[in-house]
Scaffold this motif. Sequence first.
Motif, PDB file in Angstrom:
ATOM      1  N   GLU A 150       0.845  -1.193   0.000  1.00 24.06           N
ATOM      2  CA  GLU A 150       0.000   0.000   0.000  1.00 24.06           C
ATOM      3  C   GLU A 150       0.880   1.242   0.000  1.00 24.06           C
ATOM      4  O   GLU A 150       2.039   1.195   0.441  1.00 24.06           O
ATOM      5  N   PRO A 151       0.374   2.367  -0.484  1.00 30.53           N
ATOM      6  CA  PRO A 151       1.198   3.576  -0.589  1.00 30.53           C
ATOM      7  C   PRO A 151       1.505   4.245   0.741  1.00 30.53           C
ATOM      8  O   PRO A 151       2.422   5.056   0.822  1.00 30.53           O
ATOM      9  N   THR A 152       0.731   3.947   1.780  1.00 29.53           N
ATOM     10  CA  THR A 152       0.978   4.571   3.081  1.00 29.53           C
ATOM     11  C   THR A 152       1.077   3.518   4.173  1.00 29.53           C
ATOM     12  O   THR A 152       0.552   2.407   4.043  1.00 29.53           O
ATOM     13  N   MET A 153       1.731   3.898   5.264  1.00 31.60           N
ATOM     14  CA  MET A 153       1.894   3.044   6.437  1.00 31.60           C
ATOM     15  C   MET A 153       1.783   3.914   7.680  1.00 31.60           C
ATOM     16  O   MET A 153       1.945   5.138   7.610  1.00 31.60           O
ATOM     17  N   PRO A 154       1.493   3.324   8.844  1.00 32.02           N
ATOM     18  CA  PRO A 154       1.448   4.129  10.062  1.00 32.02           C
ATOM     19  C   PRO A 154       2.836   4.598  10.463  1.00 32.02           C
ATOM     20  O   PRO A 154       3.835   3.947  10.157  1.00 32.02           O
ATOM     21  N   CYS A 155       2.909   5.738  11.129  1.00 36.52           N
ATOM     22  CA  CYS A 155       4.168   6.241  11.674  1.00 36.52           C
ATOM     23  C   CYS A 155       4.457   5.489  12.977  1.00 36.52           C
ATOM     24  O   CYS A 155       3.735   5.657  13.968  1.00 36.52           O
ATOM     25  N   ILE A 156       5.490   4.671  12.958  1.00 34.89           N
ATOM     26  CA  ILE A 156       5.883   3.894  14.144  1.00 34.89           C
ATOM     27  C   ILE A 156       6.939   4.693  14.901  1.00 34.89           C
ATOM     28  O   ILE A 156       8.023   4.953  14.388  1.00 34.89           O
ATOM     29  N   LEU A 157       6.621   5.088  16.112  1.00 33.92           N
ATOM     30  CA  LEU A 157       7.526   5.939  16.883  1.00 33.92           C
ATOM     31  C   LEU A 157       8.611   5.135  17.577  1.00 33.92           C
ATOM     32  O   LEU A 157       8.365   4.040  18.090  1.00 33.92           O
ATOM     33  N   ASP A 158       9.816   5.687  17.601  1.00 30.36           N
ATOM     34  CA  ASP A 158      10.873   5.128  18.440  1.00 30.36           C
ATOM     35  C   ASP A 158      10.512   5.386  19.896  1.00 30.36           C
ATOM     36  O   ASP A 158      10.014   6.481  20.233  1.00 30.36           O
ATOM     37  N   PRO A 159      10.739   4.417  20.796  1.00 31.48           N
ATOM     38  CA  PRO A 159      10.378   4.612  22.205  1.00 31.48           C
ATOM     39  C   PRO A 159      10.976   5.873  22.827  1.00 31.48           C
ATOM     40  O   PRO A 159      10.352   6.493  23.692  1.00 31.48           O
ATOM     41  N   GLU A 160      12.175   6.264  22.405  1.00 32.69           N
ATOM     42  CA  GLU A 160      12.785   7.470  22.973  1.00 32.69           C
ATOM     43  C   GLU A 160      12.040   8.746  22.581  1.00 32.69           C
ATOM     44  O   GLU A 160      12.268   9.806  23.169  1.00 32.69           O
ATOM     45  N   ASN A 161      11.120   8.647  21.621  1.00 28.31           N
ATOM     46  CA  ASN A 161      10.320   9.812  21.214  1.00 28.31           C
ATOM     47  C   ASN A 161       8.924   9.833  21.825  1.00 28.31           C
ATOM     48  O   ASN A 161       8.156  10.766  21.574  1.00 28.31           O
ATOM     49  N   PHE A 162       8.582   8.810  22.608  1.00 29.45           N
ATOM     50  CA  PHE A 162       7.237   8.740  23.180  1.00 29.45           C
ATOM     51  C   PHE A 162       6.911   9.991  24.004  1.00 29.45           C
ATOM     52  O   PHE A 162       5.851  10.606  23.838  1.00 29.45           O
ATOM     53  N   GLU A 163       7.819  10.346  24.893  1.00 34.75           N
ATOM     54  CA  GLU A 163       7.553  11.463  25.807  1.00 34.75           C
ATOM     55  C   GLU A 163       7.404  12.772  25.048  1.00 34.75           C
ATOM     56  O   GLU A 163       6.479  13.557  25.293  1.00 34.75           O
ATOM     57  N   GLN A 164       8.310  13.012  24.116  1.00 36.92           N
ATOM     58  CA  GLN A 164       8.248  14.245  23.336  1.00 36.92           C
ATOM     59  C   GLN A 164       6.950  14.305  22.532  1.00 36.92           C
ATOM     60  O   GLN A 164       6.331  15.364  22.396  1.00 36.92           O
ATOM     61  N   TRP A 165       6.531  13.164  22.013  1.00 38.96           N
ATOM     62  CA  TRP A 165       5.312  13.119  21.199  1.00 38.96           C
ATOM     63  C   TRP A 165       4.072  13.502  22.003  1.00 38.96           C
ATOM     64  O   TRP A 165       3.329  14.406  21.612  1.00 38.96           O
ATOM     65  N   ILE A 166       3.836  12.812  23.113  1.00 38.17           N
ATOM     66  CA  ILE A 166       2.578  13.044  23.823  1.00 38.17           C
ATOM     67  C   ILE A 166       2.577  14.355  24.605  1.00 38.17           C
ATOM     68  O   ILE A 166       1.521  14.789  25.067  1.00 38.17           O
ATOM     69  N   LYS A 167       3.725  15.000  24.722  1.00 40.07           N
ATOM     70  CA  LYS A 167       3.755  16.302  25.394  1.00 40.07           C
ATOM     71  C   LYS A 167       3.604  17.465  24.412  1.00 40.07           C
ATOM     72  O   LYS A 167       3.781  18.617  24.781  1.00 40.07           O
ATOM     73  N   GLY A 168       3.285  17.152  23.152  1.00 42.43           N
ATOM     74  CA  GLY A 168       2.903  18.214  22.230  1.00 42.43           C
ATOM     75  C   GLY A 168       3.934  18.649  21.230  1.00 42.43           C
ATOM     76  O   GLY A 168       3.744  19.663  20.555  1.00 42.43           O
ATOM     77  N   ASN A 169       5.014  17.881  21.084  1.00 41.47           N
ATOM     78  CA  ASN A 169       6.038  18.240  20.097  1.00 41.47           C
ATOM     79  C   ASN A 169       5.935  17.338  18.870  1.00 41.47           C
ATOM     80  O   ASN A 169       6.936  16.900  18.311  1.00 41.47           O
ATOM     81  N   GLU A 170       4.693  17.088  18.447  1.00 41.09           N
ATOM     82  CA  GLU A 170       4.482  16.107  17.393  1.00 41.09           C
ATOM     83  C   GLU A 170       5.092  16.521  16.050  1.00 41.09           C
ATOM     84  O   GLU A 170       5.628  15.684  15.303  1.00 41.09           O
ATOM     85  N   LYS A 171       5.039  17.798  15.716  1.00 42.08           N
ATOM     86  CA  LYS A 171       5.608  18.219  14.427  1.00 42.08           C
ATOM     87  C   LYS A 171       7.111  18.010  14.378  1.00 42.08           C
ATOM     88  O   LYS A 171       7.665  17.570  13.362  1.00 42.08           O
ATOM     89  N   GLU A 172       7.769  18.316  15.480  1.00 46.55           N
ATOM     90  CA  GLU A 172       9.222  18.132  15.533  1.00 46.55           C
ATOM     91  C   GLU A 172       9.596  16.652  15.401  1.00 46.55           C
ATOM     92  O   GLU A 172      10.556  16.304  14.708  1.00 46.55           O
ATOM     93  N   VAL A 173       8.823  15.790  16.061  1.00 44.49           N
ATOM     94  CA  VAL A 173       9.106  14.355  15.978  1.00 44.49           C
ATOM     95  C   VAL A 173       8.885  13.849  14.557  1.00 44.49           C
ATOM     96  O   VAL A 173       9.693  13.084  14.015  1.00 44.49           O
ATOM     97  N   LEU A 174       7.804  14.266  13.930  1.00 49.46           N
ATOM     98  CA  LEU A 174       7.521  13.827  12.570  1.00 49.46           C
ATOM     99  C   LEU A 174       8.625  14.242  11.610  1.00 49.46           C
ATOM    100  O   LEU A 174       9.040  13.484  10.736  1.00 49.46           O
ATOM    101  N   GLN A 175       9.106  15.461  11.779  1.00 51.84           N
ATOM    102  CA  GLN A 175      10.123  15.972  10.865  1.00 51.84           C
ATOM    103  C   GLN A 175      11.487  15.333  11.107  1.00 51.84           C
ATOM    104  O   GLN A 175      12.259  15.128  10.169  1.00 51.84           O
ATOM    105  N   SER A 176      11.782  14.984  12.367  1.00 50.72           N
ATOM    106  CA  SER A 176      13.107  14.444  12.672  1.00 50.72           C
ATOM    107  C   SER A 176      13.176  12.933  12.494  1.00 50.72           C
ATOM    108  O   SER A 176      14.189  12.403  12.043  1.00 50.72           O
ATOM    109  N   GLN A 177      12.116  12.219  12.833  1.00 51.78           N
ATOM    110  CA  GLN A 177      12.175  10.759  12.783  1.00 51.78           C
ATOM    111  C   GLN A 177      11.773  10.181  11.442  1.00 51.78           C
ATOM    112  O   GLN A 177      12.369   9.218  10.961  1.00 51.78           O
TER     113      GLN A 177
END
Length: 217
Positions: A150-177
């Motif tokens: 399929e052309p798309t897949m879910p974004c699988i987060l690295d565990p070290e990014n969990f905290e940054q993600w749920i605390k509202g830095n989602e754009k930064e995580v998406l762009q860096s990971q």
Amino acid sequence: MKRYVLHTEKEIIEENFSVTSSSESLFEPSYNVFPGSPMPVVFHDSEREIKSAVWGISSKKEKITSFSKSEVEENSIKDRNLKPCLIPASGFYLWKQSVDDKYPFYIRMLGREVLGLSGLYQETEDKSGKKSLEFAVITKASNVLLQPLEPTMPCILDPENFEQWIKGNEKEVLQSQFQDTQLIPDLAVYRVPELVNDPSNNSKELIQAIPKLRDDD
């Protein structure tokens, strides 16, 4: 991503996401999670929590089950008042699109019993005042391993990014990971029974690998 699986033990989920819950039913295994299903999500309000949420965010026309990575990065959904969450999953299904009778493949990660998929959630309230949670998955362009499916897949987060993600830095995580060329070398992909095509089927048999049946498998 149209379906996913969660069959990881309660204690493993709690340990991996640094949460606790008194609920046992929240962690009941599901081998065929489809939109509209209530499933656990992890988020940070005043503290990190895990609660049940329904897959599909209400909109005027339909239930939204996914947002693209670019929609989040470009702020095109900022007026929806959505917050970041983690979606525990053991793996997910994709369907091979290059054949007339599309057949399913199960994707999981070697060495990880539970994945943290990136998601967004919102709290809703019905006319009686009852509150509930709804969530959607964030997807990206498939890597070269999954593009034939399929052309798309879910974004699988690295565990070290969990905290940054749920605390509202989602754009930064998406762009860096998540780079378009990202290849996750530990993904296992194998064909599974077409029983998964029927949402009413929900058993461990759905994620059992089946042998190659024809040349284009």
